[in-house]
Design a protein around this motif. Structure first.
Motif, PDB file in Angstrom:
ATOM      1  N   ARG A 117      -8.242   6.688   3.651  1.00  0.00           N
ATOM      2  CA  ARG A 117      -7.271   6.144   2.934  1.00  0.00           C
ATOM      3  C   ARG A 117      -6.143   5.559   3.746  1.00  0.00           C
ATOM      4  NH1 ARG A 117      -8.027   3.826  -2.284  1.00  0.00           N
ATOM      5  NH2 ARG A 117      -9.471   5.525  -3.504  1.00  0.00           N
ATOM      6  N   ILE A 118      -5.507   6.542   4.773  1.00  0.00           N
ATOM      7  CA  ILE A 118      -4.679   6.286   5.720  1.00  0.00           C
ATOM      8  C   ILE A 118      -5.088   4.992   6.552  1.00  0.00           C
ATOM      9  CG2 ILE A 118      -3.213   7.185   7.514  1.00  0.00           C
ATOM     10  CD1 ILE A 118      -3.587   9.807   6.454  1.00  0.00           C
TER      11      ILE A 118
ATOM     12  N   PHE B  30      -5.447   2.336  -8.096  1.00  0.00           N
ATOM     13  CA  PHE B  30      -4.727   3.664  -8.103  1.00  0.00           C
ATOM     14  C   PHE B  30      -5.664   4.677  -7.946  1.00  0.00           C
ATOM     15  CE2 PHE B  30      -2.964   7.340 -10.090  1.00  0.00           C
ATOM     16  CZ  PHE B  30      -1.471   7.440  -9.374  1.00  0.00           C
ATOM     17  N   SER B  31      -5.602   5.689  -7.486  1.00  0.00           N
ATOM     18  CA  SER B  31      -6.556   6.893  -7.307  1.00  0.00           C
ATOM     19  C   SER B  31      -5.679   8.011  -7.202  1.00  0.00           C
ATOM     20  CB  SER B  31      -7.128   6.486  -6.148  1.00  0.00           C
ATOM     21  OG  SER B  31      -8.302   7.922  -5.892  1.00  0.00           O
ATOM     22  N   LEU B  32      -6.275   9.154  -8.032  1.00  0.00           N
ATOM     23  CA  LEU B  32      -5.609  10.577  -7.949  1.00  0.00           C
ATOM     24  C   LEU B  32      -6.767  11.347  -6.992  1.00  0.00           C
ATOM     25  CD1 LEU B  32      -4.002  10.989 -11.277  1.00  0.00           C
ATOM     26  CD2 LEU B  32      -2.741  10.965  -9.472  1.00  0.00           C
TER      27      LEU B  32
ATOM     28  N   SER C  66      -1.021  14.314  -4.872  1.00  0.00           N
ATOM     29  CA  SER C  66      -1.680  13.408  -3.877  1.00  0.00           C
ATOM     30  C   SER C  66      -2.204  11.902  -4.553  1.00  0.00           C
ATOM     31  CB  SER C  66      -2.783  13.858  -3.049  1.00  0.00           C
ATOM     32  OG  SER C  66      -3.505  12.909  -2.185  1.00  0.00           O
ATOM     33  N   PHE C  67      -1.770  10.860  -4.121  1.00  0.00           N
ATOM     34  CA  PHE C  67      -2.354   9.671  -4.974  1.00  0.00           C
ATOM     35  C   PHE C  67      -2.235   8.293  -3.974  1.00  0.00           C
ATOM     36  CE2 PHE C  67       2.234   9.601  -6.277  1.00  0.00           C
ATOM     37  CZ  PHE C  67       2.570   8.417  -5.897  1.00  0.00           C
ATOM     38  N   THR C  68      -2.859   7.296  -4.103  1.00  0.00           N
ATOM     39  CA  THR C  68      -2.812   6.175  -3.432  1.00  0.00           C
ATOM     40  C   THR C  68      -2.811   4.954  -4.335  1.00  0.00           C
ATOM     41  OG1 THR C  68      -5.200   6.020  -3.037  1.00  0.00           O
ATOM     42  CG2 THR C  68      -4.108   7.187  -1.076  1.00  0.00           C
ATOM     43  N   TYR C  69      -2.009   3.930  -3.970  1.00  0.00           N
ATOM     44  CA  TYR C  69      -1.829   2.651  -4.482  1.00  0.00           C
ATOM     45  C   TYR C  69      -2.069   1.770  -3.566  1.00  0.00           C
ATOM     46  CZ  TYR C  69       0.181  -1.212  -7.090  1.00  0.00           C
ATOM     47  OH  TYR C  69       0.328  -2.647  -7.558  1.00  0.00           O
TER      48      TYR C  69
ATOM     49  N   PHE D 256       0.871  -1.226  -0.049  1.00  0.00           N
ATOM     50  CA  PHE D 256      -0.043   0.073   0.099  1.00  0.00           C
ATOM     51  C   PHE D 256       0.939   1.286  -0.108  1.00  0.00           C
ATOM     52  CE2 PHE D 256      -2.481   3.709   1.915  1.00  0.00           C
ATOM     53  CZ  PHE D 256      -3.693   3.277   1.391  1.00  0.00           C
ATOM     54  N   VAL D 257       0.666   2.134  -0.818  1.00  0.00           N
ATOM     55  CA  VAL D 257       1.465   3.386  -0.921  1.00  0.00           C
ATOM     56  C   VAL D 257       0.549   4.617  -0.957  1.00  0.00           C
ATOM     57  CG1 VAL D 257       3.125   4.591  -2.334  1.00  0.00           C
ATOM     58  CG2 VAL D 257       3.331   2.112  -2.418  1.00  0.00           C
ATOM     59  N   LEU D 258       0.874   5.567  -0.255  1.00  0.00           N
ATOM     60  CA  LEU D 258       0.260   6.702  -0.215  1.00  0.00           C
ATOM     61  C   LEU D 258       1.062   7.983  -0.313  1.00  0.00           C
ATOM     62  CD1 LEU D 258      -2.862   7.887   1.824  1.00  0.00           C
ATOM     63  CD2 LEU D 258      -1.023   9.310   2.091  1.00  0.00           C
ATOM     64  N   GLN D 259       0.662   8.954  -0.933  1.00  0.00           N
ATOM     65  CA  GLN D 259       1.678  10.046  -1.112  1.00  0.00           C
ATOM     66  C   GLN D 259       0.599  11.398  -0.815  1.00  0.00           C
ATOM     67  OE1 GLN D 259       4.946  11.036  -3.915  1.00  0.00           O
ATOM     68  NE2 GLN D 259       3.593  12.610  -4.818  1.00  0.00           N
TER      69      GLN D 259
END
Length: 533
Positions: A334-335, A391-393, A376-379, A319-322
């Motif tokens: 998301r977190i 993936f989400s922007l 900002s994005f999440t994977y 899981f990746v979040l920026q």
């Protein structure tokens, strides 16, 4: 009405001021302090009104400012909530199993010769009616029917061993205080090396707990067969652990302090993430602008931090979040999903807390996302089988365009209102940093000319046409006088690279997909050919 609205705005400002100077108090405490200050003025009834509102809110908790410490505070808070859920589930499983195994031993003791002695019978009955029974006679009567111990020694040893392991485990100690001498493990670290070392050292203990759970379940259900199960559990080691087994235990939280991302103890970050360890890592950066040390130097704009999240996505299985710090609250769900994920999780956050910034940390973080410097994005690798589900922007402004745009209104030389759509670019983000003023040149209105072109429009030109134009961005001085600010070639190269990275993220999110566009072009050409026949 209006009076209450003004009180609320003043209250919020006072609370923000106190949080910004590091008060770190609870919400209710800051509210009371701010209400008292407002009430000490001309409006004496304001404090009473605001106090009544606070009581109606029924809300409390620590208040944090958007500063360098905030990302770690937020992620730690949500990690603790996730671990509390795990602890409740684990204790429910273990406590129920301990009761079942204890009942087996208790029943065996009652039916054994030791359980039918006069002392054991007196202890079982209690003191309420003890004087009304002859326990010696009762022991002799029951002893005639007493058989041998119903638990074979090997089974008793397995049950007692499982109970001892479960009661002494240090992953989620008994919160009831029944075993105060057992100190739980700490799962919070500030570097990757220590977290990995702790995991390796605790792995044998984790294996023993999982083994005790498995053996205990089999014994509680009467399904343990020594011929089949003894050889299996004799060879039971870390390689026998399943994902379900590991999911029972705490996750390791690593909050790398700002400025220590490149430290030797964190060099194994990607190895840690790709090894499927139950770890949640916060990588925080306070500076996205850095000059490369090779050659003449180019803007790297935080290459080790801004590109870390995209690099981690390529490893898969995590899981990746920026996100900038200003957007963490919006991404709280998301977190939480990342904290609950069974896979390793990486959280890359830009705090905006840089002493060279001309704007406060919250605005610096927000401009980083607006300018595409830190989108900002999440994977989530476990969310599905394709990029569309993984993936989400979300939350990025104007996600389908190159840059966010807004109407700029100003008065021209004739004092006439002018409205002009203006893009907010990476160059605008750099302008907020006092270190890089050499890459800009202010042009007063008297020297404006048709060759000047906004940065976003200049980037859309082909190289030959761009050579005859000069890119600029808008800026206002302390007197609200509007200026055009020219941007040099080095910064324009960095802006173009930033846009290229944004285009790649857009493709991951299904926006301007080059493969789809190629397919549509091919189908269109085939259709046009067919129509001509």
């Amino acid at each position: 009405g209006e009076r209450l609205r003004r009180h609320a705005l003043r209250l919020e400002r006072e609370m923000r001021i106190r949080a910004a100077v590091g008060r770190g108090a609870a919400f209710s405490e800051l509210w009371a302090e701010a209400a008292a200050k407002i009430g000490s003025g001309a409006d004496e009834g304001a404090e009473q009104i605001l106090t009544q509102i606070a009581a109606a809110l029924q809300l409390d908790g620590p208040v944090v400012d958007c500063d360098r410490a905030m990302p770690a505070q937020v992620l730690t808070h949500l990690w603790q909530a996730s671990q509390a859920e795990k602890a409740a589930s684990f204790r429910k499983l273990v406590d129920a199993l301990i009761v079942r195994l204890s009942d087996i031993l208790r029943a065996a003791h009652i039916n054994s010769p030791a359980g039918r002695t006069s002392q054991a019978l007196r202890a079982a009955l209690g003191d309420a009616h003890a004087e009304q029974f002859d326990f010696d006679a009762m022991s002799r009567l029951l002893g005639r029917a007493a058989a041998r111990d119903p638990l074979p020694p090997t089974r008793r040893q397995r049950i007692e061993s499982s109970l001892a392991t479960l009661r002494a485990q240090r992953f989620f100690p008994d919160p009831k205080g029944l075993t105060p001498e057992i100190e739980g493990f700490d799962f919070r670290f500030d570097n990757c090396a220590e977290a990995a070392k702790a995991y390796r050292e605790r792995l044998p203990a984790l294996v023993e707990v999982v083994k005790a759970l498995a053996v205990g379940e089999l014994e509680a259900e009467g399904r343990y067969v020594e011929v089949d199960h003894d050889p299996y559990f004799e060879r039971y080691d870390e390689f026998a652990l399943s994902a379900d087994d590991l999911a029972l235990f705490p996750d390791y939280l690593v909050c790398i302090p700002p400025g220590r991302n490149d430290a030797p103890e964190n060099a194994g970050l990607l190895d840690l993430l790709s090894s499927s360890l139950p770890v949640k890592v916060l990588v925080q950066t306070d500076d996205l602008l850095e000059e490369a040390s090779i050659g003449t130097g180019h803007f790297a704009f935080g290459v080790r931090s801004a590109r870390l999240a995209t690099t981690a996505m390529g490893l898969g299985g995590m899981f990746v979040l920026q996100s900038p710090g200003s957007n963490l609250y919006s991404l709280r769900e998301r977190i939480i999903a990342g904290m609950r994920a069974r896979s390793p999780s990486l959280f890359c956050v830009y705090s905006g807390s840089n002493d060279n910034k001309l704007v406060p940390p919250y605005l610096a973080a927000a401009t980083a996302m607006e300018s595409r410097a830190f989108p900002s994005f999440t994977y989530d690798a476990a969310a599905g089988e394709n990029w569309a589900s993984r993936f989400s922007l979300e939350n990025n402004p104007f996600v389908e365009t190159d840059w966010p745009t807004a109407q700029l209104e100003y008065a021209d030389e004739a004092m006439q209102r002018v409205k002009e759509p203006t893009a907010f670019t990476y160059a605008d983000f750099v302008l907020c940093d006092r270190r890089y003023y050499r890459h800009f040149a202010i042009v007063p209105r008297t020297r404006w000319n048709p060759r000047m072109m906004p940065v976003a429009d200049w980037l859309a030109l082909d190289p030959k046409a761009a050579a005859d134009r000069v890119p600029f961005i808008w800026a206002a001085d302390a007197s609200d006088v509007l200026h055009r600010v020219l941007v040099d070639s080095r910064l324009m190269q960095a802006t173009r690279r930033c846009l290229l990275l944004w285009h790649r993220l857009q493709e991951h999110g299904g926006i301007n997909d080059s493969h789809l566009q190629r397919l549509l072009a091919r189908e269109k050409a085939a259709w046009e050919t067919q129509m001509r026949i």
